[in-house]
Enzyme design. Structure first.
Site, mmCIF file in Angstrom:
data_model
loop_
_atom_site.group_PDB
_atom_site.id
_atom_site.type_symbol
_atom_site.label_atom_id
_atom_site.label_comp_id
_atom_site.label_asym_id
_atom_site.label_seq_id
_atom_site.Cartn_x
_atom_site.Cartn_y
_atom_site.Cartn_z
ATOM 1 C CE LYS A 35 -5.867 -21.885 -57.447
ATOM 2 N NZ LYS A 35 -5.551 -23.177 -56.790
ATOM 3 C CG HIS A 41 -9.346 -20.049 -58.305
ATOM 4 N ND1 HIS A 41 -8.846 -19.914 -59.576
ATOM 5 C CD2 HIS A 41 -9.737 -21.350 -58.182
ATOM 6 C CE1 HIS A 41 -8.920 -21.074 -60.202
ATOM 7 N NE2 HIS A 41 -9.451 -21.965 -59.380
#
Length: 229
Positions: A140, A136
């Site tokens: 995040k 990600h």
């Protein structure tokens, strides 16, 4: 007679996902934004005016969100991840009184990946080691991702040998989301991968869940329930 649109409260409207949900809902005639709020905003008044609340805020807000939903008898769609076990219990208890869709990932493709992962684990059995790799964007906060944790839970349930599943989390660049389940056996390997090109896939799923949940009785539902998988 044409049905009236679903009135939605968007919680976490200023975040990445919140902005995407807001944009897509504006193009959906079956959805009407009743209100939007973010961290620090009062939630009671806007909750009263909606049919369903979509939460893409922060795990620590779930106590207040569930309290307001219970007080006003409103449906919930929870897309925030990173909840503690205590916070998950709050969600589960709320679902005894109001309908709740609680999903780590609202993408249709990812929920098919969940289904395929379960079937692969059941069919391949103990001879295949399993590994989950998730990537990600660098902003995040939670690692492993909620989706990776769900995949791990699916593997644990489907594989009666109780093998431990290694989860590798990578945070780099602007990657929206990529999840791979790797099965390695004697002389062969199976790789199941889902790549998200943009956040719209999650927003579409959340809006689909919001329209679906308003017709359901109290209970805890998954995105797979929404899709009929």
């Amino acid at each position: 007679m044409k049905e009236s649109p679903v009135h939605m409260l968007l919680i976490g409207a200023a975040g990445r996902m919140g902005k995407t949900v807001l944009e897509l809902s504006g193009r959906d005639p079956e959805i009407k934004i009743a209100a939007q709020c973010d961290l620090g905003d009062a939630i009671d008044a806007p909750m009263k005016e909606c049919d369903v609340a979509i939460d893409f805020s922060h795990a620590n807000a779930i106590d207040e969100i569930c309290r307001a939903a219970l007080h006003h008898g409103k449906s919930l769609v929870i897309g925030t991840t990173g909840h503690s076990q205590e916070q998950r219990t709050i969600i589960e208890e709320a679902a005894h009184s109001v309908p709740v869709v609680f999903a780590s990932n609202f993408s249709v493709g990812v929920n098919v990946l969940f289904w395929l992962t379960r079937k692969a684990a059941e069919l391949l059995g103990a001879d295949f080691r399993r590994e989950i790799i998730e990537t990600h964007h660098k902003m995040k906060k939670d690692a492993p991702s909620g989706t990776a944790k769900t995949l791990g839970e699916i593997l644990k349930t489907a594989d009666k040998t109780q093998h431990e599943t290694l989860i590798r989390s990578i945070r780099e660049g602007e990657v929206v989301g990529e999840h791979t389940v790797l099965f390695s056996g004697p002389g062969e390997q199976l790789r199941l991968t889902h790549r998200a090109a943009n956040r719209e896939i999650f927003a579409r799923g959340a809006l689909r869940a919001a329209k679906w949940i308003t017709q359901k009785p109290p209970g805890l539902y998954s995105m797979q329930d929404v899709l009929g998988l």
